[in-house]
Design an enzyme around this catalytic site. Structure first.
Site, mmCIF file in Angstrom:
data_model
loop_
_atom_site.group_PDB
_atom_site.id
_atom_site.type_symbol
_atom_site.label_atom_id
_atom_site.label_comp_id
_atom_site.label_asym_id
_atom_site.label_seq_id
_atom_site.Cartn_x
_atom_site.Cartn_y
_atom_site.Cartn_z
ATOM 1 N N LYS A 229 -14.767 -14.889 -1.084
ATOM 2 C CA LYS A 229 -14.743 -14.756 0.374
ATOM 3 C C LYS A 229 -14.611 -13.302 0.823
ATOM 4 O O LYS A 229 -14.332 -12.406 0.028
ATOM 5 C CB LYS A 229 -13.617 -15.610 0.955
ATOM 6 N N ARG A 263 -10.056 -24.125 -5.347
ATOM 7 C CA ARG A 263 -11.437 -24.485 -4.994
ATOM 8 C C ARG A 263 -12.308 -23.259 -5.268
ATOM 9 O O ARG A 263 -12.126 -22.214 -4.640
ATOM 10 C CB ARG A 263 -11.517 -24.898 -3.524
#
Length: 284
Positions: A229, A263
């Protein structure tokens, strides 16, 4: 992993998944516009190869999504989202019929169809029920575990909704309150997710990560999703495709601070991080 704690577990279609050690959730994107191009798969063989690889590398859960939540992503109809998911779920069931599968959707009708048609075991809702008022009742009726993520607004507006006085306190309060409401509705198995990158600045993401142990106050497994991210690649001045190492660094921090589920796009890296961090806790 965390000595002295009672480990929680969730019921997935009659099978108990215990968090005596952290689990890995592998990301399977059947979208054409996911923020990380390397995670996009389409067509039987691409999806099959990705799924086989993740399972062989040790993924405990496969999380499939058909609607990109990146800022600026195109709007996708409910039917189109389900169509994408169904194509991917068909492949997953052919590769491993009893694989534990989570569907990343904020739509109650899509969640219902995936559970009823494909025996999906977990619903992963980025909106925490805010984008579809039917979601909580649907999940309660279906009797599946529910990933409750924190986000403000929607993927198109969340970037402008970062005005927190205390990002940790406000995120934690909302997750705790919603968890209590979900349990009142009969949703027994709730997994909480602080929502890294969703309506948070880079600095706020790091504040959440630093304060992650505080989320243990909520009696629920804790999911962390930081894989590739902005909070990783922007400070490093790189791009998502070069953020695997940075992801492992932050996943290690998350594990040390109490994460139960990672995740990730890169399953092997996460599995190895869990194994090595476990050596630290066993040495205590």
């Amino acid at each position: 992993m965390r000595k002295g704690e009672l480990y929680c577990s969730i019921n997935i279609g009659g099978r108990l998944m215990s968090f005596d050690s952290p689990k890995v959730m592998g990301i399977v994107n059947v979208t054409p516009d996911s923020f990380y191009a390397g995670s996009r798969v389409s067509g039987f063989h691409d999806i099959s190869d990705r799924v086989r690889s993740m399972l062989e590398e040790g993924a405990d859960i496969l999380d499939i999504g058909g609607y990109s939540s990146r800022p600026g992503a195109e709007e996708v109809s409910s039917d189109e989202e389900y169509s994408r998911l169904a194509a991917g779920l068909e492949v997953i069931r052919k590769v491993k019929e009893d694989a534990v599968v989570s569907v990343d959707t904020f739509r109650a009708d899509v969640a219902r169809r995936c559970v009823e048609d494909w025996n999906v075991g977990i619903i992963n809702d980025i909106s925490g029920g805010d984008l579809d008022s039917e979601m909580w009742d649907t999940v309660a009726e279906l009797g599946v575990p529910y990933v409750l993520m924190h986000m403000r607004g929607n993927p198109r507006t969340m970037g402008d909704l970062t005005d927190y006085k205390d990002v940790t306190a406000e995120t934690l309060t909302i997750l705790a309150e919603k968890t209590a409401l979900l349990r009142q509705k009969g949703v027994r198995d709730v997994i909480i997710d602080p929502g890294f990158g969703f309506a948070k600045t880079v600095g706020q993401n790091y504040q959440l990560l630093s304060d992650l142990k505080g989320f243990r106050i909520v009696d629920a497994p804790l999911l962390v999703g930081v894989s590739r991210k902005t909070m990783i690649w922007k400070p490093l001045g790189i791009t998502p495709d070069k953020a695997a190492n940075g992801t492992t660094v932050l996943n290690t921090v998350a594990l040390l601070n109490g994460a139960d589920i990672l995740r990730v796009h890169d399953v092997r890296n996460a599995v190895e991080a869990i194994k090595l961090v476990s050596q630290l806790t066993e040495a205590d």
